[in-house]
Scaffold this motif. Structure first.
Motif, short mmCIF file in Angstrom:
data_model
loop_
_atom_site.label_atom_id
_atom_site.label_comp_id
_atom_site.label_asym_id
_atom_site.label_seq_id
_atom_site.Cartn_x
_atom_site.Cartn_y
_atom_site.Cartn_z
N LEU A 91 -3.74 -7.41 -3.53
CA LEU A 91 -3.38 -6.36 -4.57
C LEU A 91 -2.40 -5.53 -3.91
O LEU A 91 -1.99 -5.42 -2.53
CB LEU A 91 -4.81 -5.47 -4.49
N SER A 92 -1.82 -4.81 -4.94
CA SER A 92 -1.16 -3.78 -4.60
C SER A 92 -2.05 -2.59 -4.61
O SER A 92 -2.67 -2.08 -5.76
CB SER A 92 0.09 -3.43 -5.80
N LEU A 93 -2.04 -1.62 -3.70
CA LEU A 93 -2.88 -0.67 -3.61
C LEU A 93 -2.08 0.84 -3.45
O LEU A 93 -1.41 0.83 -2.95
CB LEU A 93 -3.99 -0.47 -2.12
N ILE A 94 -2.78 1.59 -4.47
CA ILE A 94 -1.94 2.95 -4.73
C ILE A 94 -2.92 4.09 -4.39
O ILE A 94 -3.93 4.24 -5.27
CB ILE A 94 -1.34 3.16 -6.01
N THR A 95 -2.90 4.90 -3.22
CA THR A 95 -3.69 5.64 -2.98
C THR A 95 -3.21 7.36 -3.50
O THR A 95 -1.98 7.60 -2.64
CB THR A 95 -4.16 6.03 -1.69
N TRP A 125 1.10 -1.03 0.14
CA TRP A 125 -0.24 0.13 0.01
C TRP A 125 0.73 1.20 0.00
O TRP A 125 1.59 1.59 0.95
CB TRP A 125 -0.60 0.04 1.15
N VAL A 126 0.77 1.94 -1.08
CA VAL A 126 1.61 3.21 -1.24
C VAL A 126 0.69 4.44 -1.44
O VAL A 126 0.02 4.17 -1.95
CB VAL A 126 2.58 3.01 -2.43
N ALA A 127 1.02 5.45 -0.68
CA ALA A 127 0.34 6.83 -0.84
C ALA A 127 1.29 7.64 -1.56
O ALA A 127 2.43 7.74 -1.28
CB ALA A 127 -0.02 7.17 0.69
N ILE A 128 0.52 8.47 -2.66
CA ILE A 128 1.22 9.32 -3.31
C ILE A 128 0.74 10.67 -2.96
O ILE A 128 -0.56 11.02 -3.30
CB ILE A 128 1.49 9.12 -4.76
N ILE A 129 1.78 11.65 -2.35
CA ILE A 129 1.06 12.97 -1.91
C ILE A 129 2.03 14.16 -2.60
O ILE A 129 2.86 13.91 -3.08
CB ILE A 129 1.21 13.03 -0.44
N GLY A 130 1.42 15.19 -2.54
CA GLY A 130 2.07 16.53 -3.11
C GLY A 130 0.91 17.44 -3.17
O GLY A 130 -0.11 17.36 -3.31
N HIS A 131 1.39 18.98 -3.30
CA HIS A 131 0.73 19.85 -3.78
C HIS A 131 0.05 19.94 -4.94
O HIS A 131 0.10 19.03 -5.96
CB HIS A 131 1.54 21.33 -3.56
#
Length: 279
Positions: free
Chosen positions: A192-196, A35-41
């Motif tokens: 699953l691989s989960l990408i949020t 589970w990977v979170a992708i963050i940014g402005h």
């Protein structure tokens, strides 16, 4: 060791030759069952990454591999069997007149046998707690229910990767928590691989790893605990930090020694209780 499911190799992208680069020399990997979170402005390139993973866009520079396969015009339909996406507004994904029709749509396009489709509809609606609504018209559902159906529709095609692109941003806090609980269960059940891709800090703290984007580049990637240690640096690039992290700093300024970096209220209470028991 887990296998790589997503690999970006020096990827750059822009929406036209006269436009600025949205992504610049991005390289990272995402592994199976992660589970990977992708963050940014806003404008940092988060949603562009999601569209590149699914072959909705192609990079001008660099290479993208999904489950070991190079993403290009030739491989795109195979890639989309492995990558499912749920967007911010589920209404944009509905095509069926009932919930079960919508879940069936992707399977029909891929030529699934009818018996298999019926079984998968039942399984996927059960996985998201929506089996009682199978004959309901999608527009009659609440926002959270619509997102559950959108997730079920993606699960029906058995992807290896599930991408949620700001999928909880239109929900209230209770709805967000329900969807997060659902996807966490779904990830475990379906491996699953989960990408949020998200602005919601609660989503970020529940992930295994965080990729922080800034002005089209990978600014940092680490566990949520390590990312949120960098409070000052995060604020400089326009990102928030969890309230618990701010409260922990305030307590330290009052000479209350908290050794670890709690990510939520439960962890902070545990730290305070441990400290109290030592006194």
């Amino acid at each position: 060791m887990r296998n790589k499911l997503v690999e970006f190799k020096h990827v750059s992208f822009r929406y036209g030759d006269d436009q600025p680069w949205v992504l610049k020399d991005c390289s990272f990997c995402i592994y199976e069952n992660e589970w990977v979170a992708i963050i940014g402005h806003n404008g940092s390139g988060k949603s562009t990454i999601a569209k590149l993973m699914n072959g909705l866009l192609f990079p001008q520079e660099g290479e993208i591999y999904i489950n070991g396969q190079l993403v290009n015009d030739t491989s795109i339909w195979n890639i989309r069997k492995d990558v499912g996406m749920v967007f911010q507004n589920p209404d944009n994904q509905f095509v069926g007149t009932t919930v079960q029709d919508d879940v069936a749509f992707g399977m029909e396009n891929r030529g699934f046998a009818r018996e298999d489709m019926l079984k998968r509809i039942e399984q996927c609606l059960h996985a998201v707690g929506m089996e009682a609504y199978r004959l309901t018209e999608p527009h009659r559902l609440s926002g959270g229910q619509k997102q559950r159906v959108a997730i079920a529709s993606v699960l029906a095609i058995s992807p290896k990767i599930l991408i949620l692109d700001e999928a909880t941003s239109m929900l209230d806090p209770k709805g967000r928590q329900e969807i997060l609980s659902t996807v966490a269960d779904v990830q475990q059940q379906h491996a699953l691989s989960l990408i949020t891709i998200t602005h919601d800090l609660n989503e970020v703290t529940q992930s295994e790893r965080v990729i922080v984007m800034n002005e089209g580049e990978v600014w940092n990637e680490a566990t949520p605990r390590d990312i949120f240690k960098e409070k000052t640096a995060l604020r400089k690039i326009g990102l928030d930090v969890p309230f618990v992290a701010l409260l922990t700093d305030e307590l330290r300024e009052q000479h209350i020694q908290i050794d670890n970096e709690p990510l939520n209220h439960e962890e902070l209470l545990e730290e305070l209780w441990t400290l109290h028991s030592k006194m």
